[in-house]
Design an enzyme around this catalytic site. Structure first.
Site, PDB file in Angstrom:
ATOM      1  N   LYS A   1       0.454  -2.821 -12.598  1.00 61.65           N
ATOM      2  CA  LYS A   1       0.439  -1.504 -13.244  1.00 61.65           C
ATOM      3  C   LYS A   1       1.739  -0.739 -13.033  1.00 61.65           C
ATOM      4  CE  LYS A   1      -2.209   0.887  -9.607  1.00 61.65           C
ATOM      5  NZ  LYS A   1      -1.548   2.062  -9.140  1.00 61.65           N
TER       6      LYS A   1
ATOM      7  N   GLY B   1       2.841   9.603  13.856  1.00 60.74           N
ATOM      8  CA  GLY B   1       2.431   8.194  13.824  1.00 60.74           C
ATOM      9  C   GLY B   1       3.562   7.283  14.262  1.00 60.74           C
TER      10      GLY B   1
ATOM     11  N   GLY C   1      -0.499   4.983   8.790  1.00 59.38           N
ATOM     12  CA  GLY C   1      -1.028   3.675   8.396  1.00 59.38           C
ATOM     13  C   GLY C   1      -1.256   3.558   6.904  1.00 59.38           C
ATOM     14  N   ARG C   2      -1.804   2.434   6.542  1.00 58.84           N
ATOM     15  CA  ARG C   2      -2.067   2.159   5.136  1.00 58.84           C
ATOM     16  C   ARG C   2      -3.505   1.697   4.986  1.00 58.84           C
ATOM     17  NH1 ARG C   2       2.224   2.202   1.892  1.00 58.84           N
ATOM     18  NH2 ARG C   2       1.361   0.743   0.370  1.00 58.84           N
TER      19      ARG C   2
ATOM     20  N   LYS D   1      14.761  -1.641   4.424  1.00 60.83           N
ATOM     21  CA  LYS D   1      15.784  -2.454   5.099  1.00 60.83           C
ATOM     22  C   LYS D   1      17.171  -2.219   4.510  1.00 60.83           C
ATOM     23  CE  LYS D   1      12.449  -3.198   7.024  1.00 60.83           C
ATOM     24  NZ  LYS D   1      11.037  -2.960   6.753  1.00 60.83           N
TER      25      LYS D   1
ATOM     26  N   GLY E   1       3.649   3.985  14.442  1.00 67.22           N
ATOM     27  CA  GLY E   1       3.487   2.578  14.032  1.00 67.22           C
ATOM     28  C   GLY E   1       4.807   2.041  13.511  1.00 67.22           C
TER      29      GLY E   1
ATOM     30  N   HIS F   1      26.490 -23.195  19.852  1.00 66.77           N
ATOM     31  CA  HIS F   1      27.098 -22.163  20.706  1.00 66.77           C
ATOM     32  C   HIS F   1      28.352 -21.602  20.026  1.00 66.77           C
ATOM     33  CE1 HIS F   1      28.455 -20.110  24.291  1.00 66.77           C
ATOM     34  NE2 HIS F   1      29.656 -20.611  24.067  1.00 66.77           N
TER      35      HIS F   1
ATOM     36  N   GLY G   1       6.720  -6.854  -7.882  1.00 65.07           N
ATOM     37  CA  GLY G   1       7.275  -6.874  -6.516  1.00 65.07           C
ATOM     38  C   GLY G   1       6.445  -6.040  -5.550  1.00 65.07           C
ATOM     39  N   GLY G   2       5.651  -5.107  -6.116  1.00 70.26           N
ATOM     40  CA  GLY G   2       4.692  -4.355  -5.304  1.00 70.26           C
ATOM     41  C   GLY G   2       5.332  -3.444  -4.272  1.00 70.26           C
TER      42      GLY G   2
HETATM   43  P1  FAD Z   1       1.382  -4.786  -2.570  1.00 68.86           P
HETATM   44  O1  FAD Z   1       2.745  -5.159  -2.227  1.00 68.86           O
HETATM   45  O2  FAD Z   1       0.941  -3.429  -2.218  1.00 68.86           O
HETATM   46  O3  FAD Z   1       1.219  -5.033  -4.096  1.00 68.86           O
HETATM   47  C1  FAD Z   1       0.069  -4.657  -4.774  1.00 68.86           C
HETATM   48  C2  FAD Z   1       0.433  -4.412  -6.202  1.00 68.86           C
HETATM   49  O4  FAD Z   1      -0.758  -4.299  -6.944  1.00 68.86           O
HETATM   50  C3  FAD Z   1       1.181  -3.119  -6.419  1.00 68.86           C
HETATM   51  O5  FAD Z   1       2.382  -3.371  -7.092  1.00 68.86           O
HETATM   52  C4  FAD Z   1       0.248  -2.256  -7.239  1.00 68.86           C
HETATM   53  O6  FAD Z   1       0.953  -1.468  -8.168  1.00 68.86           O
HETATM   54  C5  FAD Z   1      -0.581  -3.308  -7.942  1.00 68.86           C
HETATM   55  N1  FAD Z   1      -1.930  -2.855  -8.345  1.00 68.86           N
HETATM   56  C6  FAD Z   1      -2.828  -2.208  -7.595  1.00 68.86           C
HETATM   57  N2  FAD Z   1      -3.971  -2.000  -8.295  1.00 68.86           N
HETATM   58  C7  FAD Z   1      -3.769  -2.549  -9.496  1.00 68.86           C
HETATM   59  C8  FAD Z   1      -4.570  -2.675 -10.650  1.00 68.86           C
HETATM   60  N3  FAD Z   1      -5.821  -2.212 -10.687  1.00 68.86           N
HETATM   61  N4  FAD Z   1      -4.029  -3.261 -11.722  1.00 68.86           N
HETATM   62  C9  FAD Z   1      -2.760  -3.748 -11.698  1.00 68.86           C
HETATM   63  N5  FAD Z   1      -1.960  -3.659 -10.646  1.00 68.86           N
HETATM   64  C10 FAD Z   1      -2.474  -3.085  -9.543  1.00 68.86           C
HETATM   65  N6  FAD Z   1       5.849  -5.873   5.408  1.00 68.86           N
HETATM   66  C11 FAD Z   1       6.620  -6.831   5.944  1.00 68.86           C
HETATM   67  O7  FAD Z   1       6.200  -7.973   6.029  1.00 68.86           O
HETATM   68  N7  FAD Z   1       7.874  -6.548   6.381  1.00 68.86           N
HETATM   69  C12 FAD Z   1       8.389  -5.310   6.304  1.00 68.86           C
HETATM   70  O8  FAD Z   1       9.517  -5.097   6.709  1.00 68.86           O
HETATM   71  C13 FAD Z   1       7.606  -4.289   5.753  1.00 68.86           C
HETATM   72  N8  FAD Z   1       8.089  -3.039   5.639  1.00 68.86           N
HETATM   73  C14 FAD Z   1       7.328  -2.064   5.058  1.00 68.86           C
HETATM   74  C15 FAD Z   1       7.835  -0.788   4.958  1.00 68.86           C
HETATM   75  C16 FAD Z   1       7.087   0.207   4.368  1.00 68.86           C
HETATM   76  C17 FAD Z   1       7.659   1.595   4.247  1.00 68.86           C
HETATM   77  C18 FAD Z   1       5.803  -0.089   3.856  1.00 68.86           C
HETATM   78  C19 FAD Z   1       4.983   0.968   3.201  1.00 68.86           C
HETATM   79  C20 FAD Z   1       5.283  -1.368   3.961  1.00 68.86           C
HETATM   80  C21 FAD Z   1       6.035  -2.360   4.565  1.00 68.86           C
HETATM   81  N9  FAD Z   1       5.541  -3.658   4.698  1.00 68.86           N
HETATM   82  C22 FAD Z   1       6.311  -4.626   5.288  1.00 68.86           C
HETATM   83  C23 FAD Z   1       4.193  -4.022   4.246  1.00 68.86           C
HETATM   84  C24 FAD Z   1       4.266  -4.781   2.945  1.00 68.86           C
HETATM   85  O9  FAD Z   1       4.955  -4.026   2.007  1.00 68.86           O
HETATM   86  C25 FAD Z   1       2.886  -5.131   2.459  1.00 68.86           C
HETATM   87  O10 FAD Z   1       2.187  -5.783   3.484  1.00 68.86           O
HETATM   88  C26 FAD Z   1       2.932  -6.027   1.266  1.00 68.86           C
HETATM   89  O11 FAD Z   1       3.629  -5.432   0.223  1.00 68.86           O
HETATM   90  C27 FAD Z   1       1.511  -6.369   0.795  1.00 68.86           C
HETATM   91  O12 FAD Z   1       1.583  -7.174  -0.301  1.00 68.86           O
HETATM   92  P2  FAD Z   1       0.401  -7.211  -1.368  1.00 68.86           P
HETATM   93  O13 FAD Z   1       0.824  -8.176  -2.410  1.00 68.86           O
HETATM   94  O14 FAD Z   1      -0.863  -7.452  -0.678  1.00 68.86           O
HETATM   95  O15 FAD Z   1       0.321  -5.745  -1.930  1.00 68.86           O
END
Ligand code: FAD
Length: 850
Positions: free
Chosen positions: A35, A173, A263-264, A51, A175, A436, A39-40
């Protein structure tokens, strides 16, 4: 728009897009619906943008300190807008990259919000996609809490879009997300304050790494308030004020921006999951161990299922789910080697079990550490903060976990992850040639240190395995070292080389055969003799130091008790625990505690067993399971009961060996402890070192029952009396009793009759003993008696004994020099880290001061 697919993936994050690509690879006709941007969270609002910005702040820090590297860059400044621009271009490039990959992989992409609309149907804005299998990968969203004034705060999405770096930033927080932003803005010069409700920030990271990190953050002027609950955020004089309470006391911090990073939470909004038969539990999609949801043909992966909410875990689960769908493999995700990275400065990364977790699981572990201060590559980088720490199974040496804080920790964790995933041992790691100078050499060195074989750092004497029940672990690798080019450690410089003072290697089982005065047993027998001599010389010289006021408090003299002490303690196995009177340095040495550390402790020095906190009152060495005791006569007996409870509760086969003098047997704690041990059948061996003059009073005058072992009858406890002047008898009979108790977990009692040749200490005029009495026992001197036995059996002669005396004399001289040259603890730290376990968590402080 409509279509039929084998697999429809909802969500284009690292879970979803990787699943889609793998499904297509396996020949499935695949669609993905997103949506927002492909890359999410990871690419758009999480891993990548943070990063990219952290890289800018790191470069800024390095440039500011660049003069030392020869960099000429005056007036180094930071352009936030430029950093933001670069961040956006990195994100754009990666998003485009993912879109390109999907296209090239023949995955059909849809833009829009998806909803589950019946079995096998996904609705995207009115259009229907049919999928034989559907994967939910909708990720997570920022968690919100009902905090008064929350609307004044920003979240991790919004902070990435700031137009300028805040002058003062409060982070609610501690975390990973909160700490990464804290690190970044502190490096850019913001005044950062972190407020964390728990006792520690980064709760999932080993405490010693967090301590090292917090120290760094503090050096940038940041403040961390743990155990602090935020009550509200209010506007005040044009800026913000965060009110909080710490342990009942109120506090407030002013800020220009307040980041709420609590948190998330799994995100399923608009998905209508429950309508489609997908069970949710506190917002997360419930899956079985194959990642299948409660609805037929519907799977879920990534943040939306909770658990470890990280991008690489989401991708891994994506592949697992797809392979389960394809029937190619029966994949049950295995998370035991999921690495966790924190991109603070210095970076933190860990994989597998931590010390604490291993303890909780009842696993005996060995620990190895290697400080980056000793790594050539770290020096060339100018980044020497931090260390590598490995946790390995004490028996097999299998690597169970690795914990790194320092330069590129997040890259270094890869090798350890491979090792943990594949069950490699410490030896397999150290047998691998490491290039090394590189940072990964540090992992190899930590693996060596855990085995007492470190090359580029001082090894602590190889010791006993540390374990779950220890309440802490003692590293066998040295934290103290100097760089490769100058490998001599300071400990060595302080003292001339002397022969090892380790207790002799004990045969696996003690029986009359191994104690026979024969050539076969020579090494062991002579080793015990040397150990007795060492303890005696140590005590004599300790008294001299006491008269010079180098030792505070009290310093006991136990000359005459050596056979009782060495024989009693050698009867124990490595995993058994010793609880003894607070003042027993000879007991510590017999257990293998480094005499240098013992003397340094008596001197109250940083290099002591308790880093100068115990002084003459508390010697402890968790690694050797030597628990000391506290400064009250007999006060350690109830502690031994507590230890025995722990052993019993964990169903371990370790024995608690509680040593005390005759003076302790008239106090209430003695009776209560014996009683409780018996009533609850606890595995304690009560070992009374009866030197006949407890507290300066002859035993027969202090107690109606002068045969102390008989007191145990009152508790229906098996008890024996042994000749404590006869080394072999003490060892054999103690061993029999200890092994019985190991077998049936029933407490037993030993009274070892010995004699103390001098008063309690030099300040004790020793007027309570007759000259005849002294003369009588003098003749039974346990060392002399044992020397006679050795001489008569032809195992040693006078010349040999003379050499031993000279040798131990030199060793003790050396020990004193070491203690003299050791640094004092930092006065401002004296009320901190009063428990030894805490110090094991602070290798960076030890490294600085030792
Ligand atoms: P997401 O990446 O959240 O992707 C889900 C996708 O689904 C989104 O693009 C969303 O738009 C889409 N979506 C949701 N509902 C719908 C729907 N109904 N229809 C269509 N699309 C939909 N993790 C690490 O491993 N290393 C890191 O360094 C790291 N740094 C982070 C820093 C921050 C600030 C944050 C917030 C998170 C970080 N994370 C990190 C966590 C990491 O981003 C997530 O664990 C990871 O993105 C999860 O992947 P996912 O595919 O489960 O979900």
């Amino acid at each position: 728009m409509a279509g039929s697919f084998d697999v429809v993936v909802i969500g284009g994050g690292p879970g979803g897009y990787v699943a889609a690509l793998r499904a297509a690879q396996l020949g499935a006709k695949t669609a993905i619906v997103e949506k927002d941007r492909m890359g999410g969270t990871c690419l758009v609002r999480g891993c990548i943008p943070t990063k990219a910005l952290l890289q800018s702040s790191e470069l800024y820090t390095m440039a500011k300190d660049g003069a030392a590297f020869g960099l000429v860059a005056d007036n180094v400044g930071f352009d936030w807008a430029a950093a933001q621009k670069r961040k956006s271009s990195v994100v754009d490039q990666l998003v485009k990259g993912v879109e390109g990959l999907l296209k090239a992989g023949s995955v059909t992409s849809y833009r829009g919000s998806a909803r589950l609309a019946g079995k096998g149907v996904v609705d995207v804005g009115g259009d229907q996609l049919h999928g034989k299998d559907i994967i939910i990968a909708t990720g997570s969203a920022v968690a919100r809490i009902p905090l008064p004034g929350a609307d004044l705060t920003i979240d991790s999405d919004q902070i990435l879009e700031l137009k300028e770096a805040p002058r003062r930033l409060a982070v609610i927080g501690g975390g990973v997300v909160g700490m990464e932003f804290a690190a970044m803005f502190a490096a850019l010069g913001s005044k950062v304050t972190v407020l964390e409700m728990l006792p520690q920030v980064l709760a999932m990271v080993d405490a010693d790494l967090v301590t090292a990190y917090s120290k760094h953050l503090a050096s940038l002027g940041a403040e961390i308030h743990t155990n602090s609950k935020v009550s509200e955020v209010v506007k005040q004089n044009g800026s913000l004020l965060v009110r909080f309470s710490t342990g009942g006391e109120g506090g407030a911090v002013g800020a220009d921006q307040v980041l709420l990073a609590v948190g998330r939470v799994p995100y399923t909004q608009g998905l209508e999951a429950e309508k489609a038969g997908v069970k949710l539990e506190r917002g997360r999609v419930v899956v079985d161990d194959h990642l299948h949801t409660t609805a037929d043909g519907v799977w879920a992966i990534g943040d939306v299922i909770g658990g470890i909410m990280l991008a690489h875990v989401a991708s891994y689960e994506g592949v697992c789910a797809v392979e389960n769908i394809a029937g190619h493999a029966n994949r049950v995700p295995d998370y035991h080697a999921a690495p966790n990275c924190v991109y603070t400065d210095p970076e933190i990364a860990h994989v597998g079990l931590g010390e604490k977790e291993a303890k909780e699981k009842g696993i005996a572990v060995k620990i190895g550490r290697f400080p980056f201060a000793a790594a050539g590559r770290a020096l060339t980088l100018g980044q020497t903060e931090g260390f590598v720490k490995v946790v390995a199974d004490a028996g097999s040496g299998q690597l169970l976990g690795a914990h790194i804080i320092g330069p590129r920790a997040t890259d270094l964790i890869a090798e350890a992850t491979l090792a943990v995933q594949n069950g490699l041992t410490l030896e397999q790691i150290d047998l691998t040639i490491h290039a090394h100078p590189t940072l990964p050499e540090s992992l190899m060195e930590a693996a060596l240190a855990a085995q007492g074989r470190a090359i580029h750092t001082a090894n602590r004497r190889s010791g006993l395995p540390t374990s779950a029940a220890s309440g802490g672990t003692s590293p066998q690798g040295g934290e103290v070292s100097t760089p490769t080019a100058n490998m001599q450690n300071r400990g060595e410089k302080m003292s001339a080389p002397v022969k090892s003072s380790s207790p002799p290697p004990t045969p696996s089982a003690i029986n009359p055969k191994v104690l026979e005065l024969t050539k076969n047993n020579r090494e062991f027998l002579l080793g015990m003799h040397r150990q007795m001599q060492l303890i005696r010389r140590f005590e004599e010289r300790a008294q001299e130091q006491y008269t010079k006021a180098k030792i505070g408090g009290y310093c006991h003299l136990n000359i005459g008790e050596e056979a009782t002490v060495v024989g009693g303690i050698l009867a124990l196995k490595a995993n058994d625990w010793i609880f003894t009177s607070y003042r027993e340095h000879g007991h510590a040495i017999a257990r293998g505690v480094d005499p240098k550390a013992v003397m340094a402790e008596l001197f109250g020095k940083e290099t002591g067993t308790s880093h100068g906190r115990g002084g003459s009152m508390h010697l402890v060495d968790y690694g050797r399971r030597f628990m000391g005791g506290y400064g009250i006569v007999g006060g350690h007996l109830p502690l031994a009961v507590g230890g025995a409870w722990a052993v019993k509760y964990r169903k371990q086969k370790d024995v608690i060996f509680c040593m005390f003098g005759d003076g302790a047997t008239n106090i209430g704690a003695f009776h209560e402890s014996l009683n409780m041990a018996k009533v609850f059948e606890l595995p304690v061996v009560w070992f009374c070192v009866n030197n006949r003059y407890g507290m300066g009073t002859p035993v027969e005058k202090a107690s109606a029952v002068a045969d102390i072992y008989k007191k145990a009858c009152a508790y229906d406890m098996e008890s024996i009396q042994i000749d404590g002047m006869n080394l072999r008898e003490v060892l054999l009979r103690t061993s029999e009793i200890v092994e019985k108790t190991r077998k049936d977990s029933v407490p037993r009692f030993i009274e070892s009759l010995c004699y103390r040749f001098r008063g309690h200490s030099v300040v004790d005029p020793d007027k309570y003993r007759s000259a005849e009495d002294k003369e009588k026992y003098r003749k039974a001197d346990p060392i002399v008696a044992f020397e006679h036995e050795l001489e008569e059996s032809g195992l040693a002669d006078e010349e040999y004994f003379k050499n031993v005396r000279q040798e131990v004399d030199a060793e003790v001289r050396d020990v004193i020099e070491f203690a003299d040259a050791s640094p004092d603890p930092n006065p401002s730290d004296l009320y901190k880290y009063t428990y030894a376990g805490q110090w094991d968590n602070r290798p960076e402080l030890r490294a600085e001061r030792v």
